[in-house]
Design a protein around this motif. Structure first.
Motif, PDB file in Angstrom:
ATOM      1  N   GLN A   7      -0.686   7.853 -19.269  1.00  0.00           N
ATOM      2  CA  GLN A   7      -0.275   7.876 -20.679  1.00  0.00           C
ATOM      3  C   GLN A   7      -1.179   8.817 -21.482  1.00  0.00           C
ATOM      4  OE1 GLN A   7       2.471   5.850 -21.589  1.00  0.00           O
ATOM      5  NE2 GLN A   7       2.441   7.074 -23.475  1.00  0.00           N
ATOM      6  N   ASP A   8      -2.484   8.693 -21.287  1.00  0.00           N
ATOM      7  CA  ASP A   8      -3.421   9.521 -22.062  1.00  0.00           C
ATOM      8  C   ASP A   8      -3.257  11.008 -21.750  1.00  0.00           C
ATOM      9  OD1 ASP A   8      -4.342   7.201 -23.102  1.00  0.00           O
ATOM     10  OD2 ASP A   8      -6.307   7.222 -22.127  1.00  0.00           O
ATOM     11  N   VAL A   9      -2.987  11.318 -20.494  1.00  0.00           N
ATOM     12  CA  VAL A   9      -2.944  12.736 -20.111  1.00  0.00           C
ATOM     13  C   VAL A   9      -1.569  13.342 -20.383  1.00  0.00           C
ATOM     14  CG1 VAL A   9      -3.259  14.393 -18.225  1.00  0.00           C
ATOM     15  CG2 VAL A   9      -4.704  12.363 -18.349  1.00  0.00           C
ATOM     16  N   THR A  10      -0.511  12.567 -20.107  1.00  0.00           N
ATOM     17  CA  THR A  10       0.831  13.172 -20.183  1.00  0.00           C
ATOM     18  C   THR A  10       1.621  12.702 -21.397  1.00  0.00           C
ATOM     19  OG1 THR A  10       1.975  11.409 -18.974  1.00  0.00           O
ATOM     20  CG2 THR A  10       0.882  13.122 -17.649  1.00  0.00           C
ATOM     21  N   GLY A  11       1.149  11.628 -22.046  1.00  0.00           N
ATOM     22  CA  GLY A  11       1.895  11.110 -23.191  1.00  0.00           C
ATOM     23  C   GLY A  11       3.098  10.270 -22.803  1.00  0.00           C
ATOM     24  N   GLU A  12       3.289  10.019 -21.513  1.00  0.00           N
ATOM     25  CA  GLU A  12       4.388   9.122 -21.129  1.00  0.00           C
ATOM     26  C   GLU A  12       4.025   8.285 -19.898  1.00  0.00           C
ATOM     27  OE1 GLU A  12       8.018  11.162 -19.845  1.00  0.00           O
ATOM     28  OE2 GLU A  12       6.871  12.956 -19.362  1.00  0.00           O
ATOM     29  N   GLY A  13       4.916   7.374 -19.534  1.00  0.00           N
ATOM     30  CA  GLY A  13       4.711   6.521 -18.361  1.00  0.00           C
ATOM     31  C   GLY A  13       5.208   7.204 -17.094  1.00  0.00           C
ATOM     32  N   LEU A  14       5.389   6.396 -16.056  1.00  0.00           N
ATOM     33  CA  LEU A  14       5.830   6.958 -14.780  1.00  0.00           C
ATOM     34  C   LEU A  14       7.203   7.605 -14.936  1.00  0.00           C
ATOM     35  CD1 LEU A  14       4.806   6.991 -11.779  1.00  0.00           C
ATOM     36  CD2 LEU A  14       6.390   5.089 -11.386  1.00  0.00           C
ATOM     37  N   ASN A  15       7.318   8.848 -14.489  1.00  0.00           N
ATOM     38  CA  ASN A  15       8.570   9.588 -14.667  1.00  0.00           C
ATOM     39  C   ASN A  15       8.740  10.568 -13.503  1.00  0.00           C
ATOM     40  OD1 ASN A  15      10.668  11.226 -15.429  1.00  0.00           O
ATOM     41  ND2 ASN A  15       9.968  11.478 -17.563  1.00  0.00           N
ATOM     42  N   PRO A  16       9.756  10.319 -12.674  1.00  0.00           N
ATOM     43  CA  PRO A  16       9.924  11.148 -11.464  1.00  0.00           C
ATOM     44  C   PRO A  16      10.569  12.508 -11.748  1.00  0.00           C
ATOM     45  CG  PRO A  16      11.677   9.528 -11.573  1.00  0.00           C
ATOM     46  CD  PRO A  16      10.803   9.290 -12.787  1.00  0.00           C
ATOM     47  N   ASP A  17      10.972  12.735 -13.006  1.00  0.00           N
ATOM     48  CA  ASP A  17      11.718  13.967 -13.316  1.00  0.00           C
ATOM     49  C   ASP A  17      10.936  15.228 -12.986  1.00  0.00           C
ATOM     50  OD1 ASP A  17      13.754  12.399 -14.124  1.00  0.00           O
ATOM     51  OD2 ASP A  17      13.434  12.677 -16.303  1.00  0.00           O
ATOM     52  N   TYR A  18       9.614  15.192 -13.216  1.00  0.00           N
ATOM     53  CA  TYR A  18       8.822  16.407 -13.005  1.00  0.00           C
ATOM     54  C   TYR A  18       8.742  16.761 -11.526  1.00  0.00           C
ATOM     55  CZ  TYR A  18       7.720  15.347 -17.801  1.00  0.00           C
ATOM     56  OH  TYR A  18       7.839  15.071 -19.145  1.00  0.00           O
ATOM     57  N   LEU A  19       8.634  15.724 -10.710  1.00  0.00           N
ATOM     58  CA  LEU A  19       8.589  15.980  -9.270  1.00  0.00           C
ATOM     59  C   LEU A  19       9.932  16.488  -8.777  1.00  0.00           C
ATOM     60  CD1 LEU A  19       6.937  15.829  -6.640  1.00  0.00           C
ATOM     61  CD2 LEU A  19       7.845  13.506  -6.309  1.00  0.00           C
ATOM     62  N   ILE A  20      10.995  15.868  -9.290  1.00  0.00           N
ATOM     63  CA  ILE A  20      12.345  16.297  -8.905  1.00  0.00           C
ATOM     64  C   ILE A  20      12.572  17.757  -9.315  1.00  0.00           C
ATOM     65  CG2 ILE A  20      14.806  15.956  -9.404  1.00  0.00           C
ATOM     66  CD1 ILE A  20      14.072  12.892  -9.692  1.00  0.00           C
ATOM     67  N   ARG A  21      12.184  18.071 -10.552  1.00  0.00           N
ATOM     68  CA  ARG A  21      12.386  19.437 -11.030  1.00  0.00           C
ATOM     69  C   ARG A  21      11.583  20.446 -10.190  1.00  0.00           C
ATOM     70  NH1 ARG A  21      10.740  19.920 -16.857  1.00  0.00           N
ATOM     71  NH2 ARG A  21      12.056  18.071 -16.972  1.00  0.00           N
ATOM     72  N   TYR A  35       0.835  -1.201   0.000  1.00  0.00           N
ATOM     73  CA  TYR A  35       0.000   0.000   0.000  1.00  0.00           C
ATOM     74  C   TYR A  35       0.872   1.254   0.000  1.00  0.00           C
ATOM     75  CZ  TYR A  35      -3.887   3.020   1.676  1.00  0.00           C
ATOM     76  OH  TYR A  35      -4.845   3.989   1.823  1.00  0.00           O
ATOM     77  N   PHE A  36       1.932   1.240   0.824  1.00  0.00           N
ATOM     78  CA  PHE A  36       2.747   2.454   1.005  1.00  0.00           C
ATOM     79  C   PHE A  36       3.221   3.115  -0.286  1.00  0.00           C
ATOM     80  CE2 PHE A  36       3.513   1.028   5.515  1.00  0.00           C
ATOM     81  CZ  PHE A  36       2.946   2.144   6.106  1.00  0.00           C
ATOM     82  N   PRO A  37       3.722   2.338  -1.272  1.00  0.00           N
ATOM     83  CA  PRO A  37       4.251   3.005  -2.467  1.00  0.00           C
ATOM     84  C   PRO A  37       3.260   3.973  -3.120  1.00  0.00           C
ATOM     85  CG  PRO A  37       4.887   0.711  -2.475  1.00  0.00           C
ATOM     86  CD  PRO A  37       3.938   0.884  -1.321  1.00  0.00           C
ATOM     87  N   SER A  38       1.945   3.662  -2.989  1.00  0.00           N
ATOM     88  CA  SER A  38       0.943   4.543  -3.624  1.00  0.00           C
ATOM     89  C   SER A  38       1.108   6.003  -3.204  1.00  0.00           C
ATOM     90  CB  SER A  38      -0.481   4.132  -3.249  1.00  0.00           C
ATOM     91  OG  SER A  38      -0.614   2.772  -3.089  1.00  0.00           O
ATOM     92  N   TYR A  39       1.480   6.203  -1.942  1.00  0.00           N
ATOM     93  CA  TYR A  39       1.611   7.593  -1.475  1.00  0.00           C
ATOM     94  C   TYR A  39       2.657   8.347  -2.294  1.00  0.00           C
ATOM     95  CZ  TYR A  39      -0.957   6.246   2.814  1.00  0.00           C
ATOM     96  OH  TYR A  39      -1.878   5.808   3.720  1.00  0.00           O
ATOM     97  N   ALA A  40       3.830   7.716  -2.475  1.00  0.00           N
ATOM     98  CA  ALA A  40       4.891   8.401  -3.233  1.00  0.00           C
ATOM     99  C   ALA A  40       4.531   8.477  -4.714  1.00  0.00           C
ATOM    100  CB  ALA A  40       6.221   7.680  -3.038  1.00  0.00           C
ATOM    101  N   LEU A  41       3.883   7.413  -5.199  1.00  0.00           N
ATOM    102  CA  LEU A  41       3.427   7.455  -6.593  1.00  0.00           C
ATOM    103  C   LEU A  41       2.477   8.630  -6.788  1.00  0.00           C
ATOM    104  CD1 LEU A  41       2.895   3.622  -7.172  1.00  0.00           C
ATOM    105  CD2 LEU A  41       4.659   5.068  -8.250  1.00  0.00           C
ATOM    106  N   GLY A  42       1.640   8.887  -5.790  1.00  0.00           N
ATOM    107  CA  GLY A  42       0.722  10.023  -5.851  1.00  0.00           C
ATOM    108  C   GLY A  42       1.466  11.330  -6.094  1.00  0.00           C
ATOM    109  N   TYR A  43       2.608  11.529  -5.408  1.00  0.00           N
ATOM    110  CA  TYR A  43       3.406  12.743  -5.612  1.00  0.00           C
ATOM    111  C   TYR A  43       3.940  12.813  -7.038  1.00  0.00           C
ATOM    112  CZ  TYR A  43       3.730  14.267  -0.726  1.00  0.00           C
ATOM    113  OH  TYR A  43       3.448  14.744   0.517  1.00  0.00           O
ATOM    114  N   ILE A  44       4.435  11.655  -7.483  1.00  0.00           N
ATOM    115  CA  ILE A  44       5.043  11.623  -8.820  1.00  0.00           C
ATOM    116  C   ILE A  44       3.988  11.877  -9.901  1.00  0.00           C
ATOM    117  CG2 ILE A  44       6.247  10.124 -10.484  1.00  0.00           C
ATOM    118  CD1 ILE A  44       7.499   8.739  -7.940  1.00  0.00           C
ATOM    119  N   TYR A  45       2.847  11.180  -9.771  1.00  0.00           N
ATOM    120  CA  TYR A  45       1.742  11.406 -10.710  1.00  0.00           C
ATOM    121  C   TYR A  45       1.337  12.884 -10.704  1.00  0.00           C
ATOM    122  CZ  TYR A  45       0.573   6.310 -10.502  1.00  0.00           C
ATOM    123  OH  TYR A  45       0.574   4.949 -10.550  1.00  0.00           O
ATOM    124  N   ALA A  46       1.174  13.427  -9.492  1.00  0.00           N
ATOM    125  CA  ALA A  46       0.681  14.802  -9.372  1.00  0.00           C
ATOM    126  C   ALA A  46       1.578  15.758 -10.149  1.00  0.00           C
ATOM    127  CB  ALA A  46       0.582  15.205  -7.903  1.00  0.00           C
TER     128      ALA A  46
END
Lengths: 504, 504
Positions: A478-492, A419-430
């Motif tokens: 994919q439909d909204v951003t045109g790519e898969g999971l990518n932490p670069d945006y959160l890092i930036r 369950y825990f990973p979802s929280y961080a995935l939420g940040y990355i998705y956001a």
């Protein structure tokens, strides 16, 4: 499709609708228990919840359900079904297989263990005594290992657990993502810590509860939360619950010496609530009428809490109003000082009190431990040591005792692993969704400065909310951003925001 | 009893318990709809209530239920059952027979008619247009006549309807009782009217809602209402609902220009709630865990509202406190003037606004009409005329239009015939029970003067509440008072009280 099969499809949808009705009743009882049900009725009410939940479970694993699945999944039949029926079938089939593969006796034993373990954990946390909880945690892990045996797995055993909360996200994907995130946040965090802590004492003055409530209601309303389809109540642990799109309730908590709890808490839960209020009407009565995954749900609450609620433009618009509600608390505090204070980054022991940047590190600690446990690389008895070592390595702090460390979260005591990973995935998705939103609404910051949140809410509802479980998390992304999971945006986002705030 | 039959008894009780669980969930949803559920979720919530209610209905009429009844009602088996099982069996058997004797198609038609009729009635009342409602009312009466045909009857067709709300009470009993009551109240009422209306304008000053609430909560607490097993909320139409003995909720309504609505309303609903809070624990999970009848339930609310709440001793104790909560409203009003004002007797059109004495006459009008309808002595089309004639004869007033007359109550539009008499029976029972209570607690008035309500609540719980449906209404009455239904005590109460107040 033949008349008979049309009838089967209709009957199947009626059958499934009944399950959603029982779940809605359970949901309301749950909300009621937390918002003001009389104490003396609780044990009886728990029995009622038990009866209805058992009904849903037995419907999900019944011979009737099996026959619906078998009939409707025949190739020629399946292709003629409506999209909603197809997706519904997919959901109930997954549930059917998950629930029927475990021998009933074993499952019953597990349910008893769960409830026992939760109360033992509560005491263990209070006494900061991991040894007390250890045998229960060992059993919980063993049960789940056996369940993985029954369910099967692809690639990594832990994938089967991840799949329950974030279908489509695997260990390989998370490893790549989390390690990149960790490697970039850790040095950034060190720089911020070295830059020194900004002035923030003004945050902790007395802010009357009633005034906090008025401000919270005002913000909720501006976010587009529909009060004809919801209400705000007070609870110890805030939550949002969608009973149906016309009844999505939010709760919050007021701390008079720290207004942030209520204000950011309400915005966070409001983000969840907007998701549930804006599900397509055609999904009502099916299991598709909810967020597609834990992670995407969390992306919505975090988007509002952080990308909106901790944005400078948002406060440029709202600060004057907050000052009015607060009294004299912020009289000597200018906007920049305030903005800095609500964006303090500081390593701490407790996940739920962490700031937006260190939060991900708390999750990575838990992810690495869970993955280790289910791949037989970590033993339960070593958890306190491993926990503290990882906290020191990533956050630079070592908990003083287990209740501030390995015992702080309820999840494991209820058998929730993966369950825990979802929280961080939420940040990355956001962060990824924010990037896509800004492509469509380049005036994002100006909208916040003008207090015009409506176009933002509409964009999220149109691109994400309406689909419910019709799209898988990775499909949404994919439909909204045109790519898969990518932490670069959160890092930036972290790098730009905090370099600017702390002049790094 | 054989092992197998012990298992059947156990299974039967589990089956029945599940029905009570579903009913409890429905009860909570009902409460929630009335106290603050978001408007947009109402239609979906109604479907959920429909699903759960249909489940209960189908369980009550199932083959499974029939087989439990058949097996457990065999003479030798029955005699070995526990008392609780026996009474439970009696209840479900009655329900089974009532529900299965109506052909399902006809019942379905009736349910549709009910819901249609309710909305037509609402509009008809608004427009004061009986003709609009008449065809629906005719059909509702026809259906119920046919149902009586299926169910059978003893003595009088109307007895079968009475039996649903007040088992053991028949037309013969009511005729004798109501006519005596009517013949004594009507002349008393004339004398009171001639004596002139006492000063009462001070009742209608502004009394802040929050202060009314504080006073209401204080009185509820003193009555022995347990707030760990309940809560007080606000609704347009006040009610009390027992979900289980540990969760019995009360609602009230605040009118700032007339504090009596909230205060007497809360005491009334509190009386119902005390009944439900003090049911024996051993009845939980059976259909016996509620008041034994509408009339006995009403006797409890009316006992508190009138015999306690409109008692001079009660206000001798509470008047100073009421004054404090109210501000300056009662500064120039002495206790006797206040006491007179809250006991004004005055003929009026609307039942739910009637005082304790004229109330019974409103009920008698309805009873005589219902009895006439089901014995083919009155036609639906003549109701407006007959209603007005009876109002003139008993109360000395003629409604100006049908919405103040025959259209004022919701009951008939839902097909509830035979319900109204319970209200007046409640008054009669209450006076009889009061008489018995005073035998055991001769210091009744002094207790009220001292504000010691606890012995009164304990007496009611010990003699009435704990039994739930283990005793029939007439059994309760006989056991507590040593006699059957007798209107003399109520008549004497009215005569003594009002002769004294109005110096007749």
């Amino acid at each position: 499709m033949s008349k008979i099969l049309q009838t089967v499809e209709k009957e199947f949808l009626e059958y499934v609708k009944k399950m959603t009705h029982l779940n809605e009743a359970v949901g309301l009882m749950y909300w009621d228990l937390r918002t003001g049900a009389p104490k003396k009725g609780v044990s009886q009410r728990s029995e009622v919840i038990g009866t209805l939940s058992a009904d849903v479970f037995s419907m999900s694993t019944s011979e009737q359900m099996k026959s619906y699945i078998d009939e409707l999944c025949q190739e020629q039949v399946y292709s003629s079904l409506s999209d909603v029926t197809k997706k519904t079938l997919e959901e109930v089939k997954k549930e059917y297989e998950r629930n029927t593969k475990i021998p009933p006796e074993e499952f019953k034993e597990y349910v008893i263990l769960q409830s026992k373990a939760e109360s033992v954990w509560e005491e263990a946390r209070e006494q900061s005594d991991f040894a007390m909880f250890q045998p229960y945690l060992e059993k919980l892990v063993d049960f789940n290992k056996r369940f993985i045996g029954y369910w099967g797995y692809e690639g990594n055993k832990y994938n089967t657990l991840l799949d329950m909360y974030e279908p489509g996200v695997t260990v390989d994907i998370i490893d790549a993502t989390f390690s990149k995130l960790r490697d970039r946040i850790v040095p950034l965090l060190q720089k911020i810590t070295e830059a020194g802590k900004p002035e923030a004492s003004f945050l902790f003055e007395q802010f009357p509860k009633e005034k906090q409530k008025e401000f919270s209601l005002k913000v909720l309303k501006e976010m587009g939360y529909d009060f004809r389809a919801g209400r705000l109540d007070e609870t110890v642990h805030p939550f949002a619950i969608g009973l149906n799109p016309g009844d999505v309730r939010v709760t919050t908590r007021y701390v008079e010496s720290d207004f942030r709890t209520a204000v950011f808490g309400t915005i966070h839960e409001g983000g969840h609530a907007l998701y549930e209020q804006n599900l397509s009407e055609e999904l009502v009565g099916t299991p598709l009428s909810t967020g597609t995954s834990m992670g995407i749900h969390e992306s919505q609450s975090l988007f509002w809490e952080n990308f909106v609620g901790r944005n400078r433009g948002f406060w440029k618009h709202h600060y004057a109003s907050l000052k009015k509600y607060a009294g004299t608390q912020f009289d000597q505090v200018d906007l920049d000082t305030f903005y800095k204070a609500i964006n303090i980054v500081e390593p701490s022991f407790i996940r739920i009190e962490a700031d937006e940047m260190t939060y991900a590190l708390h999750i990575i600690v838990r992810y690495e431990i869970e993955k280790g446990l289910f791949n037989d690389e970590i033993e339960v008895r070593d958890l306190p040591r491993i926990w503290n070592e990882k906290m020191q390595e990533y956050l630079g702090v070592t908990p003083e005792n287990d209740s501030q460390g390995v015992l702080q979260d309820v999840h494991w005591s209820g058998g929730s692993f993966g369950y825990f990973p979802s929280y961080a995935l939420g940040y990355i998705y956001a962060a990824q969704l924010k990037q896509a939103l800004v492509q469509d609404l380049p005036e994002f910051d100006e909208l916040l400065e003008k207090g015009e949140l409506n176009p933002i809410q509409k964009w999220l509802s149109r691109n994400i909310h309406q689909y419910g479980k019709m799209k898988k998390p990775m499909e949404i992304l994919q439909d909204v951003t045109g790519e898969g999971l990518n932490p670069d945006y959160l890092i930036r986002y972290f790098e730009e925001k905090y370099s600017s705030i702390f002049s790094l």
